[in-house]
Design a protein around this motif. Structure first.
Motif, PDB file in Angstrom:
ATOM      1  N   LEU A 115     108.922  45.386  50.235  1.00 46.49           N
ATOM      2  CA  LEU A 115     109.314  43.988  50.446  1.00 46.49           C
ATOM      3  C   LEU A 115     108.129  43.184  50.965  1.00 46.49           C
ATOM      4  CD1 LEU A 115     111.828  42.082  50.500  1.00 46.49           C
ATOM      5  CD2 LEU A 115     111.946  42.561  52.936  1.00 46.49           C
ATOM      6  N   TRP A 116     107.403  43.776  51.924  1.00 43.64           N
ATOM      7  CA  TRP A 116     106.292  43.073  52.521  1.00 43.64           C
ATOM      8  C   TRP A 116     105.161  42.867  51.513  1.00 43.64           C
ATOM      9  CZ3 TRP A 116     105.280  40.283  56.647  1.00 43.64           C
ATOM     10  CH2 TRP A 116     103.950  40.093  57.024  1.00 43.64           C
ATOM     11  N   ARG A 117     104.792  43.936  50.813  1.00 48.66           N
ATOM     12  CA  ARG A 117     103.644  43.853  49.909  1.00 48.66           C
ATOM     13  C   ARG A 117     103.957  43.042  48.666  1.00 48.66           C
ATOM     14  NH1 ARG A 117     103.400  49.156  51.281  1.00 48.66           N
ATOM     15  NH2 ARG A 117     104.526  49.689  49.375  1.00 48.66           N
ATOM     16  N   GLU A 118     105.145  43.254  48.094  1.00 47.01           N
ATOM     17  CA  GLU A 118     105.423  42.647  46.793  1.00 47.01           C
ATOM     18  C   GLU A 118     105.952  41.224  46.911  1.00 47.01           C
ATOM     19  OE1 GLU A 118     105.167  44.041  43.573  1.00 47.01           O
ATOM     20  OE2 GLU A 118     103.885  45.464  44.634  1.00 47.01           O
ATOM     21  N   TRP A 119     106.630  40.904  48.010  1.00 43.76           N
ATOM     22  CA  TRP A 119     107.301  39.612  48.067  1.00 43.76           C
ATOM     23  C   TRP A 119     106.869  38.752  49.241  1.00 43.76           C
ATOM     24  CZ3 TRP A 119     109.747  38.082  43.870  1.00 43.76           C
ATOM     25  CH2 TRP A 119     110.111  39.066  42.957  1.00 43.76           C
ATOM     26  N   LEU A 120     106.954  39.279  50.455  1.00 44.38           N
ATOM     27  CA  LEU A 120     106.737  38.405  51.614  1.00 44.38           C
ATOM     28  C   LEU A 120     105.306  37.917  51.705  1.00 44.38           C
ATOM     29  CD1 LEU A 120     108.916  40.125  54.357  1.00 44.38           C
ATOM     30  CD2 LEU A 120     109.552  38.503  52.596  1.00 44.38           C
ATOM     31  N   THR A 121     104.357  38.673  51.205  1.00 45.03           N
ATOM     32  CA  THR A 121     102.958  38.250  51.318  1.00 45.03           C
ATOM     33  C   THR A 121     102.393  37.818  49.978  1.00 45.03           C
ATOM     34  OG1 THR A 121     102.195  40.503  50.962  1.00 45.03           O
ATOM     35  CG2 THR A 121     102.543  39.820  53.246  1.00 45.03           C
ATOM     36  N   THR A 122     103.227  37.708  48.970  1.00 45.16           N
ATOM     37  CA  THR A 122     102.689  37.441  47.641  1.00 45.16           C
ATOM     38  C   THR A 122     102.156  36.008  47.530  1.00 45.16           C
ATOM     39  OG1 THR A 122     103.127  37.581  45.286  1.00 45.16           O
ATOM     40  CG2 THR A 122     104.856  36.626  46.643  1.00 45.16           C
ATOM     41  N   VAL A 123     101.164  35.825  46.682  1.00 42.51           N
ATOM     42  CA  VAL A 123     100.694  34.469  46.385  1.00 42.51           C
ATOM     43  C   VAL A 123     100.818  34.206  44.881  1.00 42.51           C
ATOM     44  CG1 VAL A 123      99.120  34.337  48.342  1.00 42.51           C
ATOM     45  CG2 VAL A 123      98.306  35.280  46.190  1.00 42.51           C
ATOM     46  N   ASP A 124     101.549  35.080  44.197  1.00 40.53           N
ATOM     47  CA  ASP A 124     101.700  34.958  42.758  1.00 40.53           C
ATOM     48  C   ASP A 124     102.762  33.891  42.449  1.00 40.53           C
ATOM     49  OD1 ASP A 124     102.358  35.219  40.114  1.00 40.53           O
ATOM     50  OD2 ASP A 124     102.289  37.407  40.098  1.00 40.53           O
ATOM     51  N   HIS A 125     102.399  32.891  41.674  1.00 42.60           N
ATOM     52  CA  HIS A 125     103.330  31.777  41.437  1.00 42.60           C
ATOM     53  C   HIS A 125     104.629  32.238  40.803  1.00 42.60           C
ATOM     54  CE1 HIS A 125     102.851  31.333  37.010  1.00 42.60           C
ATOM     55  NE2 HIS A 125     101.707  31.947  37.250  1.00 42.60           N
ATOM     56  N   LYS A 126     104.577  33.319  40.019  1.00 40.80           N
ATOM     57  CA  LYS A 126     105.800  33.765  39.342  1.00 40.80           C
ATOM     58  C   LYS A 126     106.792  34.330  40.353  1.00 40.80           C
ATOM     59  CE  LYS A 126     103.113  36.292  36.661  1.00 40.80           C
ATOM     60  NZ  LYS A 126     101.800  35.723  37.023  1.00 40.80           N
ATOM     61  N   LYS A 127     106.264  35.096  41.318  1.00 38.03           N
ATOM     62  CA  LYS A 127     107.155  35.652  42.337  1.00 38.03           C
ATOM     63  C   LYS A 127     107.638  34.569  43.292  1.00 38.03           C
ATOM     64  CE  LYS A 127     105.575  40.357  42.242  1.00 38.03           C
ATOM     65  NZ  LYS A 127     104.667  41.338  42.831  1.00 38.03           N
ATOM     66  N   ILE A 128     106.756  33.636  43.614  1.00 38.92           N
ATOM     67  CA  ILE A 128     107.171  32.536  44.484  1.00 38.92           C
ATOM     68  C   ILE A 128     108.283  31.741  43.795  1.00 38.92           C
ATOM     69  CG2 ILE A 128     106.400  30.355  45.502  1.00 38.92           C
ATOM     70  CD1 ILE A 128     103.726  31.749  46.068  1.00 38.92           C
ATOM     71  N   GLY A 129     108.149  31.577  42.478  1.00 34.42           N
ATOM     72  CA  GLY A 129     109.197  30.885  41.731  1.00 34.42           C
ATOM     73  C   GLY A 129     110.535  31.601  41.861  1.00 34.42           C
ATOM     74  N   ILE A 130     110.492  32.938  41.759  1.00 33.15           N
ATOM     75  CA  ILE A 130     111.746  33.696  41.871  1.00 33.15           C
ATOM     76  C   ILE A 130     112.340  33.541  43.268  1.00 33.15           C
ATOM     77  CG2 ILE A 130     112.656  36.052  41.937  1.00 33.15           C
ATOM     78  CD1 ILE A 130     110.785  36.665  39.566  1.00 33.15           C
ATOM     79  N   MET A 131     111.463  33.562  44.286  1.00 33.87           N
ATOM     80  CA  MET A 131     111.983  33.418  45.648  1.00 33.87           C
ATOM     81  C   MET A 131     112.599  32.028  45.851  1.00 33.87           C
ATOM     82  SD  MET A 131     109.455  35.570  48.139  1.00 33.87           S
ATOM     83  CE  MET A 131     107.930  34.716  47.820  1.00 33.87           C
ATOM     84  N   TYR A 132     111.951  31.001  45.289  1.00 35.17           N
ATOM     85  CA  TYR A 132     112.534  29.658  45.357  1.00 35.17           C
ATOM     86  C   TYR A 132     113.909  29.654  44.691  1.00 35.17           C
ATOM     87  CZ  TYR A 132     108.780  26.468  46.983  1.00 35.17           C
ATOM     88  OH  TYR A 132     107.872  25.769  47.722  1.00 35.17           O
ATOM     89  N   LEU A 133     114.017  30.334  43.546  1.00 36.50           N
ATOM     90  CA  LEU A 133     115.269  30.322  42.801  1.00 36.50           C
ATOM     91  C   LEU A 133     116.382  30.988  43.609  1.00 36.50           C
ATOM     92  CD1 LEU A 133     116.589  29.623  40.068  1.00 36.50           C
ATOM     93  CD2 LEU A 133     116.121  31.951  39.366  1.00 36.50           C
ATOM     94  N   ILE A 134     116.055  32.134  44.225  1.00 35.35           N
ATOM     95  CA  ILE A 134     117.077  32.825  45.023  1.00 35.35           C
ATOM     96  C   ILE A 134     117.512  31.926  46.177  1.00 35.35           C
ATOM     97  CG2 ILE A 134     117.458  34.792  46.561  1.00 35.35           C
ATOM     98  CD1 ILE A 134     115.514  36.356  44.693  1.00 35.35           C
TER      99      ILE A 134
END
Lengths: 661, 289, 124, 199
Positions: free
Chosen positions: A51-70
């Motif tokens: 969770l920490w490596r893949e999501w909480l610290t990510t700077v990848d716009h695609k993952k940030i987009g998914i987090m915004y969507l959730i």
């Protein structure tokens, strides 16, 4: 007993009056149990590191987009429950499902959550998911700032959402007009929560605006001049420019109210010649561009969806871009139509009334251009297109009633009435929500790599749209019957009963639609229909030239753009091999490194805001120091980029069959 | 499912029919004006509804036609024009259509906005209105009487309301008589209305100002000139004058029953902005006698 | 600069296309900070002139505020042009239209707010 | 892509850094919106003095003129710092930067003294809408300057530690933009608030 009375009676039986205490306790217990359950799951499955490596610290716009969507979907649920509570309360005269104080809190959070924490992140989710891919970029201009924006927004949303269980909910409406929102009339911390959460989220929003403005202007693939840019990228550019100048006045309006409440200033108070209307003025300098911030992306989405599902080029591209520009320009000069009743005089009212009407011209051009895009096409009734098809007849009603509201003397009779409520739900739900849902279904395969079940999604669509019409059309008539917004309940005998009953039934239909949507997402995740082509809709723009989901570096080779719908042109001209790479030309790719700084910075903002809410100034100062420390750390740390070596790129691309042999 | 859908459609149909029947009912206060201001505003409402109705209908028809004709189904004979992206005449037409509609709405809007800004009389009846938390105080400076939550006005004579508030922002609205205006602290705003027929019209605060906001209503009684004078006389003779104590009680956050007074303290209607002060939850004029 | 080569082949090529018109970048380089000194002297002069106008009442009140504001705008232009290297950019100077919009919106906020808050309702 | 790297100032030679400079310009334009809103508040509230002092009674011209001249001078020294960096003189750049931040600190000190004097004279901001507007507008500028000083300290440290790297050149350039922007804001404060208030 008629069916209507019977249902009303049933609702009253199910929800006895004044259940204030149990529901807050229930929500608190639910939150605690939920949080513990998630933590236990993460611990048992050893997922904390992931969770920490893949999501909480990510700077990848695609993952940030998914987090915004959730986040946006969770907030849609929260705001939707608020809406259902409002509608249930209004099901019949004197239906005391909740007390007036709780009703005030519920409509305040409904508005605030829906505008700031549902619609905005939904828009940003789609910007993040699609814009960099559409313009052929490896990422946004400032990836780390992008993560900062997200986390600041997320903590702002948390701040507002904890208010109702810790300290007290805001209850002055989503506009929070002073002096009612001032300390004298509104003691307690609820209003502070409102001010701080919007202030914090606003910082994140401004940063997102800067980010996407620069991204679209500077990160386009070679050859993609402005006139070859997809309309959604245009709408991102224009939305960003609206954000830049709309949010500072909001910052000032909220900030000054905060100074009044916490530090005894006299901006909007009754005493010392404060001037509450100045807040109203500043709020709507923000507020009006804000509604265009919400609707422009929807316009952009529809301008992508219509050509794809009509298998036809967009009609009048130049007119579409021109009308977007015209709308954004005009939107800065119309804000007084939100308060024609303040007595600013006929000169002011006429000026702002006419400027408001002018917006109908470019908007009308857009409506007709979408219809002409479908004209001579081959319309496929996929789910994104269904939302678009529902949008046109719905939004034209909302836009038309907007013109009616702009006719100043008529507005003297509509203002604050349910007519106005119906109008803006008509444009925000019928425009923005239909738009972002269309975009969500459209880009879902690109974001996640699997498709949503079409049959279920169609049912969700049908319930939601039918519910929308049943909910909001009666409200126009309620307005003409003299019902005003924010009434905790109403007496019988004014003729409002049956229309309100229908409106409530409609909201239940929308709720059913939302539940089916959630079921659809979960079901489709459990029975994934993988998108192996990367181009499930026979798309036109560059994101469909990539596999789904796109690899973390997006493009192994940056395309050289030659025409407007580049991917469509490639497919028609047989150039699709252009996107493949040859084994000997692969180069290492630099991507930004993950960073813990954004989430830490946002957490510091959160701590400081809690300190401000409760006037624990030591804590506020601590939070402020945390912000400075995080920024200093970010400034001094050496952020060399992560290099993905050529062999890895080659392997990834080969796995997707994108290497020329 | 099919029967459920049928039932839903039937319900929808009933709703539409019900709405159009109810549209004639007197519950539609905005559509039943009792005076020239509301009449003028209704005229604009009807005009704009008809004009935008034409545009809405046009879009709906075009939408339905396009949807039926250009579906992607096998054997569709309609022309397929994948590269049709410009049509000069059409583009001018879709630009001109809203322009014409807006001119048709815009001109009367401008004229009415200016017209409604003037009281059509040199001697209107003046009523000073103060909105307090969840109640309305009406003071007649010439007749020197005051009422709470109701007032009388003569039919056929314009009334000038001078609105202010010693409470959060509120809005004064009598839908039968005409459009609303804010009542705000630190400012006195003028609004004129006139009744041309007898009746009791419900007015209310339309701007949210607290938990009892929805109960903040008042009644406007439109009576003949003779009855109005008789009413004024009756109040002057039978009711006690408002004391400072009464005024302070009105300043409390509460909902009160209608009341009348044959006089009121001089400084209860603040004409200058500096007269507002706030002490805790209660507001008192600075110039105590 | 280790990344020189990568950077020039970097995917952000479009920004390098120099577009015509006022958005084309201008760059000045000088061996002596003459521009900076000129700017400093001018800004001092403008400030003192505005101050003198007020302190010694050289103008009637009606035109005084206008003149002071004009002087302020001249000085802002000086700061932008000389100290802030306004037109420097790589590729198209996209910040210029954004700044112009900022100025437009800013003046609109101030001007319209004043106009609205006059409360010119004419009923009386 | 025809322009050669030699045509560009050093801050723009790296593509990523040039994008960051543009981003900073955009940030400054949002600050224009912030200050415009505050100016609008001040302009509307100017005459709403309640029982407190009027602008004419409140302002003292001497200290304000001193503050203005100090800030203008700091703007000049800041431009010299950037100039030195472009001439590849690290020491000059750091030295002028330190002069700039010292001038900025003296500006803030004078402003705080002025505020303290007003408040001790009984003109705190809760006494009228005008005073609230005045203190907030001037105070917002002052807090921007304070942030600029903290930034300058960190920047001077980084320059001393790492020298004129690509990144540090860009940071100095953006700091200069920020500092000159605050100078522009002050010019308008000086004209709109103080000079117009004295007139």
């Amino acid at each position: 007993m008629s069916m209507r009375e019977w249902i009303t009676h049933l609702i009253k039986l199910l929800f006895p009056p004044q259940v204030l205490l149990p529901d807050i306790v229930g929500i608190d217990i639910g939150l605690t149990v939920g949080a513990i359950a998630i933590m236990v799951y993460l611990t048992v499955r050893h997922r904390w590191g992931w969770l920490w490596r893949e999501w909480l610290t990510t700077v990848d716009h695609k993952k940030i987009g998914i987090m915004y969507l959730i986040a946006a979907l969770v907030m849609l649920f929260r705001g939707g429950v608020d809406a259902l509570m409002i509608r249930t309360q209004l099901i019949g005269p004197r239906a005391h499902f909740m007390g007036a104080q709780q009703y005030d809190e519920v409509f305040t959070t409904h508005g605030t959550v829906m505008i700031f924490f549902m619609a905005m992140p939904m828009v940003f989710a789609l910007f993040n998911a699609a814009v960099p891919l559409m313009i052929g970029a490896r990422d946004v201009a400032f990836p780390r700032l992008n993560a900062i924006s997200f986390w600041i927004f997320a903590f702002g949303a948390i701040l507002l959402n904890i208010s109702f269980s810790i300290g007290g909910s805001p209850s002055a409406g989503w506009m929070s007009y002073p002096p009612y929102s001032e300390l004298a009339y509104n003691p307690g911390v609820g209003e502070n929560y409102f001010l701080l959460s919007l202030q914090v989220a606003g910082i994140g929003t401004i940063a997102t605006g800067i980010n996407f403005l620069v991204t679209v202007l500077r990160m386009r693939a070679p050859g993609m001049s402005l006139s070859k840019m997809p309309i959604f990228a245009w709408s991102a550019l224009i939305t960003s420019s609206l954000v830049l100048f709309a949010f500072p006045p909001l910052t000032v309006a909220l900030g000054l109210t905060m100074l009044d409440r916490l530090f005894g200033a006299s901006f909007f108070t009754v005493a010392h010649q404060g001037m509450p209307m100045m807040y109203v003025n500043l709020f709507w300098i923000f507020g009006h561009p804000e509604v265009y911030i919400l609707i422009m992306p929807a316009f952009g989405i529809f301008s992508e969806v219509v050509p794809v599902f009509s298998r036809k080029a967009l009609f009048g591209y130049e007119a579409m871009v021109g009308s977007l520009l015209a709308i954004s320009f005009l939107s800065y000069g119309v804000w007084v139509h939100h308060f024609f009743e303040m007595g600013a005089g006929p000169g002011v009212n006429v000026f702002f009334g006419l400027s408001t009407m002018l917006i109908a011209i470019p908007t009308g051009v857009k409506m007709f251009n979408w219809l002409f895009t479908m004209w001579g096409g081959r319309i496929r009734l996929t789910v994104p297109m269904l939302w678009q098809l529902a949008f046109i007849p719905t939004f034209v009603v909302g836009g038309a009633t907007g013109v009616m509201l702009a006719a100043v003397p008529a507005d003297y009779q509509y203002h604050n009435s349910y007519f106005m409520i119906a109008h803006f739900h008509n444009v925000i739900v019928g425009g923005t929500v239909f738009g972002v849902l269309s975009g969500m279904y459209y880009w879902w395969p690109k974001m996640f790599g699997w498709k949503l079940n079409q049959r279920q999604a169609t049912w969700a669509f049908a319930f939601f749209v039918a519910g929308f019409w049943v909910t909001f059309m009666p409200q126009y008539f309620l307005g003409l019957e003299g019902m005003t917004r924010r009434m905790a309940t109403y007496p019988a005998g004014l003729g409002w009963t049956s229309l309100n009953w229908w409106s409530t039934m409609g909201s239940y239909l929308m709720a059913v639609g939302f539940l089916i949507m959630v079921y659809n997402i979960i079901w489709s995740r459990l029975h994934p229909d993988w998108d192996t082509t990367g181009d499930p809709w026979d798309g036109r723009t560059l994101e469909w030239s990539l596999p789904s989901p796109a690899p973390e570096y997006n493009f192994a080779r940056i395309p050289h753009v030659r025409s407007r719908d580049e991917w469509w042109a490639m497919k028609r001209e047989g150039r699709t091999d252009d996107v493949k790479i040859s084994a000997d030309s692969v180069q290492p790719i630099h991507v930004p490194r993950n960073s813990a700084m954004p989430i830490m910075l946002a957490a510091a903002f959160f701590v400081g805001s809690i300190g401000m809410v409760f006037s624990w100034f030591w804590m506020a100062i601590l939070g402020g120091l945390g912000v400075v420390a995080a920024l200093a750390y970010g400034s001094f740390a050496d952020y060399s980029e992560l290099t993905i070596d050529a062999a890895h790129v080659l392997k990834t691309e080969a796995a997707m069959g994108r290497v020329d042999s | 499912m099919a029967s459920g859908r049928q039932r839903l459609m039937k319900g929808l149909g009933l709703a539409v029919v019900g709405l159009s029947i109810a549209g004639c009912g007197s519950d539609y206060v905005v559509l039943h004006p009792a005076g020239p201001v509301a009449q003028s505003e209704l005229h604009l409402i009807v005009l704009s509804t008809v004009i935008v109705g034409v545009v809405i209908l046009l879009v709906w028809v075009l939408w339905a036609y396009v949807l039926l004709r250009f579906r992607d189904i096998p054997g569709n004979q309609a022309p397929y024009l994948p590269n049709w992206r410009h049509h000069r005449v059409l583009e001018i037409l879709v630009f001109a259509l809203p322009v014409v509609a807006l001119i048709a709405i815009g001109i009367p809007t401008v004229r009415k906005t200016y017209a409604l800004d003037h009281v059509p009389s040199h001697h209107p009846l003046v009523i000073d209105v103060t909105s307090l938390d969840y109640k309305w105080v009406f003071e007649y400076p010439r007749q020197h009487i005051a009422t709470v939550n109701y007032f009388y006005m003569p039919v056929g004579r314009p009334v000038l309301f001078q609105l202010t508030a010693n409470s959060p922002l509120t809005a004064f609205w009598v839908p039968n008589l005409g459009g609303m205006e804010y009542a705000m602290p630190n400012r006195v705003l003028p609004l004129w209305l006139e009744a041309t027929r007898h009746g009791v019209f419900l007015g209310r605060n339309s701007n949210f100002n607290g938990i009892d906001f929805w109960r903040m209503t008042f009644e406007a009684h439109a009576v003949s000139e003779l009855d109005f004078h008789a009413w004024v006389h009756r109040i002057q003779v039978t009711k006690p004058p408002m004391t400072h104590r009464d005024w302070r009680r009105l300043l409390h956050r509460s909902v009160t029953a209608p009341a009348a007074f044959s006089g009121y303290p001089a400084n209860t209607f603040p004409e200058r902005a500096t007269q507002f002060t706030v002490k805790g939850l209660h507001y008192i004029p600075t110039r105590e006698p | 600069m280790d990344g020189e080569e990568q950077i020039d082949t970097a995917p952000t090529g479009h920004g390098d296309e120099v577009e015509v018109g006022f958005l084309a970048p201008r760059i000045h380089a000088a061996p002596f900070p003459g521009m900076q000194i000129t700017g400093y002297v001018l800004s001092m002069a403008l400030t003192l002139a505005a101050f003198g106008l007020v302190a010694y009442h050289w103008l009637p009140l009606s035109s005084l505020v206008t003149v002071i504001l004009v002087l302020a705008f001249i000085q802002a232009a000086l700061q932008l042009g000389i100290f802030m290297h306004l037109r420097e950019a790589r590729g198209t100077a996209w910040h210029l239209p954004v700044l112009a919009l900022a100025l437009f919106v800013g003046l609109g906020i101030v001007g319209f707010s004043i106009w609205i808050m006059l409360f010119k309702s004419g009923v009386s | 892509m025809s322009t050669t790297t030699a045509d560009r100032p050093p801050e723009f030679q790296d593509m990523h850094e040039s994008i960051r400079i543009m981003g900073f310009w955009i940030f400054l334009s949002t600050d224009v919106g912030l200050f415009s809103s505050l100016f609008a508040v001040y302009a509307v509230f100017r005459s709403r003095v309640a029982l407190g002092p009027t602008p004419h009674q409140l302002f003292a011209m001497g200290p304000v003129l001193t503050e203005t001249l100090i800030l203008l001078t700091s703007s000049f020294t800041c431009s010299l710092s950037l100039y030195s960096a472009r001439m590849n003189r690290l020491r000059g750049a750091v030295a002028w930067l330190i002069v700039t931040l010292l001038l900025g600190a003296s500006f803030v000190t004078l402003e705080i003294r002025e505020f303290v004097a007003d408040v001790t004279a009984g003109h705190g901001w809760s006494h009228s809408a005008f005073l609230s507007g005045f203190f907030t507008l001037v105070g917002t500028h002052g807090s921007h300057v304070t942030i600029g000083i903290v930034w300058a300290v960190m920047l001077a440290l980084q320059l001393a530690m790492k020298g004129l790297t690509v990144t540090n050149r860009r940071k100095l350039y953006t700091f200069a933009l920020y500092w000159h922007f605050l100078d522009i804001v002050w010019i308008f404060l000086f004209s709109v608030v103080y000079l117009s208030g004295m007139a």
